[in-house]
Scaffold this active site. Sequence first.
Site, PDB file in Angstrom:
ATOM      1  N   ALA A 205      34.511  40.108  36.792  1.00  0.00           N
ATOM      2  CA  ALA A 205      33.258  40.711  37.236  1.00  0.00           C
ATOM      3  C   ALA A 205      33.344  41.538  38.512  1.00  0.00           C
ATOM      4  O   ALA A 205      32.627  42.530  38.646  1.00  0.00           O
ATOM      5  CB  ALA A 205      32.208  39.617  37.415  1.00  0.00           C
ATOM      6  N   PRO A 207      34.019  44.227  41.366  1.00  0.00           N
ATOM      7  CA  PRO A 207      33.122  44.031  42.510  1.00  0.00           C
ATOM      8  C   PRO A 207      31.654  43.822  42.147  1.00  0.00           C
ATOM      9  O   PRO A 207      30.864  43.458  43.001  1.00  0.00           O
ATOM     10  CB  PRO A 207      33.284  45.318  43.310  1.00  0.00           C
ATOM     11  CG  PRO A 207      33.605  46.343  42.280  1.00  0.00           C
ATOM     12  CD  PRO A 207      34.434  45.639  41.244  1.00  0.00           C
ATOM     13  N   GLY A 208      31.232  44.085  40.889  1.00  0.00           N
ATOM     14  CA  GLY A 208      29.902  43.644  40.502  1.00  0.00           C
ATOM     15  C   GLY A 208      28.922  44.690  40.021  1.00  0.00           C
ATOM     16  O   GLY A 208      27.792  44.349  39.675  1.00  0.00           O
ATOM     17  N   SER A 209      29.286  45.956  39.953  1.00  0.00           N
ATOM     18  CA  SER A 209      28.321  46.976  39.526  1.00  0.00           C
ATOM     19  C   SER A 209      27.921  46.780  38.062  1.00  0.00           C
ATOM     20  O   SER A 209      26.742  46.901  37.710  1.00  0.00           O
ATOM     21  CB  SER A 209      28.895  48.377  39.738  1.00  0.00           C
ATOM     22  OG  SER A 209      30.119  48.537  39.042  1.00  0.00           O
ATOM     23  N   LYS A 210      28.878  46.451  37.211  1.00  0.00           N
ATOM     24  CA  LYS A 210      28.556  46.210  35.797  1.00  0.00           C
ATOM     25  C   LYS A 210      27.795  44.889  35.639  1.00  0.00           C
ATOM     26  O   LYS A 210      26.886  44.788  34.806  1.00  0.00           O
ATOM     27  CB  LYS A 210      29.830  46.190  34.955  1.00  0.00           C
ATOM     28  CG  LYS A 210      30.619  47.497  34.963  1.00  0.00           C
ATOM     29  CD  LYS A 210      31.844  47.388  34.074  1.00  0.00           C
ATOM     30  CE  LYS A 210      32.731  48.609  34.196  1.00  0.00           C
ATOM     31  NZ  LYS A 210      33.387  48.696  35.540  1.00  0.00           N
ATOM     32  N   ASP A 262      40.886  31.977  36.446  1.00  0.00           N
ATOM     33  CA  ASP A 262      41.771  32.902  35.746  1.00  0.00           C
ATOM     34  C   ASP A 262      41.150  33.173  34.381  1.00  0.00           C
ATOM     35  O   ASP A 262      40.936  32.252  33.586  1.00  0.00           O
ATOM     36  CB  ASP A 262      43.153  32.253  35.604  1.00  0.00           C
ATOM     37  CG  ASP A 262      44.140  33.131  34.841  1.00  0.00           C
ATOM     38  OD1 ASP A 262      43.737  34.174  34.290  1.00  0.00           O
ATOM     39  OD2 ASP A 262      45.324  32.755  34.786  1.00  0.00           O
ATOM     40  N   ASP A 286      36.028  43.693  31.012  1.00  0.00           N
ATOM     41  CA  ASP A 286      36.465  44.881  31.747  1.00  0.00           C
ATOM     42  C   ASP A 286      37.720  44.474  32.507  1.00  0.00           C
ATOM     43  O   ASP A 286      37.656  44.079  33.669  1.00  0.00           O
ATOM     44  CB  ASP A 286      35.357  45.352  32.690  1.00  0.00           C
ATOM     45  CG  ASP A 286      35.680  46.675  33.355  1.00  0.00           C
ATOM     46  OD1 ASP A 286      35.973  47.641  32.632  1.00  0.00           O
ATOM     47  OD2 ASP A 286      35.659  46.737  34.600  1.00  0.00           O
ATOM     48  N   CYS A 339      39.674  51.383  32.826  1.00  0.00           N
ATOM     49  CA  CYS A 339      39.601  52.721  33.430  1.00  0.00           C
ATOM     50  C   CYS A 339      40.986  53.350  33.377  1.00  0.00           C
ATOM     51  O   CYS A 339      41.464  53.950  34.333  1.00  0.00           O
ATOM     52  CB  CYS A 339      39.060  52.657  34.856  1.00  0.00           C
ATOM     53  SG  CYS A 339      39.864  51.449  35.920  1.00  0.00           S
TER      54      CYS A 339
END
Length: 736
Positions: A205, A207-210, A262, A286, A339
Site C-alpha cells: 500500500a 505511500p498510500g495514494s491508491k 511481507d 501494485d 509502473c
Amino acid sequence: VTKLIKKIFIFISVCVLFFFFHYMLTRNYSKMAKKHFKKRNNRDSSKGFGKRPANDASWSDIVRENANWETYYKSLNLIPESEWDDFKKACQTNLPMTFRITGSRKHAEEIRNIFLDRHVSQLKGKTFDGVDITPKNIEFYPDNLGWQIDVSKNVIKKQKEYAKTQRFLVVETEVGNISRQEAVSMIPPLLLDVKPHHYVLDMCAAPGSKTAQLIEALHAEDEKKLPTGFVLANDSDYKRSHMLVHQVKRLNSPNFLVVNHDATLFPRIRLNNSSQDLKFDRILCDVPCSGDATMRKNLNVWKDFRVGNALGLHNVQELILNRGLQLLKKGGRLVYSTCSLSPIENEAIVASALRKWGDQIRLVNVDNELPGLKRRAGVSDWKVYGKDMELREPGAEDVPETAFPPTKEEAEKFHLENCVRVYPHMQNTGGFFITVFEKINPVADVDAEADGNKRKADESDSEENEPKKQKSENTSSTQPDLSSKSGRLPRDANEEPFIFLDPSNSELQKCYSFYGFSDSFPKDCALVRNSTGEPLRTIYYTSPIIKDILTIEKQKLKLVHGGIKLFVAQRNDVGPCGWRIQTESLHTIEHFVDEKRHVKCNLKLLERLMKEGFPKIEEIKESGVDPEFSEKITNVTEGCLFLTVDRSNEGLENLLLPLWRGKSNVNLMVNKKDTHELLNRVFDIETSAKDHGKEKAHQDQVEAAKQQANDQTEISATAENTEQETPEVEQKINDE
C-alpha cells in the site's frame, strides 16, 4: 632551573596528550561519518530509482539518455517505429502536475466548481515557455474530478501569477479535499471497482495514494448509508506503514486498518466464531517493480536502468500475485499493476498465474471501462535478455523459466491482450501496466496447496509469530508486533495496544448520554490506545467489521493503525461532560445523535466564529448577528455542541462543525488548516501559511491584556510611592 624544567616537561606532555586525543577523536568521527554515509547510500539504493542523484548533482544535470534502455525497448517492438521518437521525447520531459478532487458527491462538486470559477477561468489562455497552462480534465477520470496542468509543480510553486492557485491546491490538499497523484496511478483503483460493502485488501500500500482512492470508493455512498466493508492496507516496511497512516489518516475512515507484513506471506485471517478464512472481494497488487516507466519523475532511471532490474524482481512479483489470488473470494476482482513497461514484470507474471491457476481465474476485458483512457493491449510474445544484455532461450540457467513468453496454445487461451498498457506519449502521462483478474471457479483449499511456498506460508501462520495479546476485565486488546520496526517513525505514530471498552464504562456512558446517541449506534466499538485500558485522554471508534478483526483471539496480524478519534478529554473537566467530540468522527456519528446538543447558525456568524477565538456569548447576542443562535446557546449547558450551517438553498452540502460552549463564551473547534480551507471555500477569503490561527491570536490578546494590566499596576504602585516620598523630600529641602 629544576622547577623550570619540570614546568616545561609538564607543558609538553599536556600538548602531546591534547594532540593525541584530538587525533583519535577526529579519526573515530571520520570512520563514523564514512560508515553512516555508506549505510545511507546502501539504504537509498534499496529504494530503486527514487533516490536523489549522487555527488550533489542536480536533476537538470542528469542526461536523459541510456543506450541499454533504448536498445532493449526498441527490440521488444512494444512501440511502433513510427511512434518511437514521440515516445522517447515524452519520456525525456517532466510530468505535468495532476490531482484529483475527493469526498462525497456534493462536496467534490463544490470543490470542483470553485476551482473552475476562481482558478481555471483565471489561468485560461496563459502560457509558460510556450506551453498552455490552462487546467484540463483528465479524460478517463469520472465526473471531471481529475485535473492536469501541463507544467511541472515547481513552475506553479515559483511563479507569482499562480500563487493563488498554488495556495488553493495546498490548502485543499492539507485537509484531504484534493489528492496530488500521478494520472496513471489513478487507474488501478478505478478498475478495481470498489463498492461500500466490499472487503478490500491493498497488499503493497505505501505511500498510500491508491489506498486513499480505495477508501474514497468505499465511502462513496455515505450520504445514504455508511459502508459495511473495509480497506485493509498492508506494507512490508514498518516505517513506510506508519507513513501510510499519515497519508491516509486525513480521510477519517473507521473502516480502515493498517498492518505490516511481507505480502508474499500475508497471513490468513479467521474471525472469531467462523469456520472459514476471511476472503476479500477486491485485492490490489501494485507490486514492487523496477519502475522503469517513471523516468519522467525519477530521473535516475536514465542512468540506473539495467535489464537485470526486472529479472531480480520477477520471483517476488509472482509470489505476491499468487498470494493475492489465494486470498480472493469467488467472483472477486484482483488488479495487478506495475509502473514498469518490461514484459518480464508484467505479461510474464500474468501468464505464470494463469498457467498455475488454470480455469479458476480469468482476465477481465476492460476495454469498455474508463472510456477516456488511451491504451494499448497486452502482448503475448517478447524477447528475453540476460543481465549481460544477451538473448536467452528457454532453459537458460540464469533466467527464470516463467520469464519466457507463453506457447502458442497458451497464448490463445490466456488472452493477454486483455492486459492494459499505458505509454507516456499517448496522453502525456507516465507509463503503467494494469491487469484485472476475476476468480470464477475456486477449488476448495486451493490456497493451501496451490504454490510451492506452502511451508513458509504455514510458518507465517504459526502461533510462534503471533503478536502478544493482553486481556483485562471487560476489554479486548491486541498488542502490535514491534519486532520489525526500523528507522524513525512519524511523531504521531501510536504503538499502544487496541483495547475495546465495555459499553457500560462510566466515562463512555457519560458521553453517550450527554450527546444523545441512539441505540442503533454500535456502542461496543469504542476503544482506547493505552496500556491501562482506561479512557484517560482519547477514545477511538472503529466500524463493527474492524472491531471483529482487531479482536481475533489468535491474532496473526501485525497491527499498526485503526480507528478514528471519537472523544477527547478537556484539560479541565468542566460541565456535565468533559469529553469533546472530534471533527474527524462527525461524519460517522451525525445520524446517531439527537437534537438536544445541536445548534444552527447563519453564514455571517460562522465567519465571525472562524476568525475570532472565544467570543463572548453576550457580545454575540448584543450584535444581533443571529438571534436564533443566541437564544439556543443561552439555554444549553456547558460542553461540546454540534453546529450546523444550512446551505441547502444554495444547492450545497450543509456544514457540520464541533462548537465548545463555555461558561461565558463559545469557540469553534476547528484546527488551523480546516479553518483556512473553510474561509477560502465558503467566503473566498485568502489566508497565508504564516497565519497562526484564531486561538493563537486570542491567546496573544489575553497575554497582551495581562501585560497591560501588570504595567498599569506597576505605574500605579510607582505613583503611590512617589506620592509617599514627596513630603519627605520637601522637608529635607526645607531643612537644608
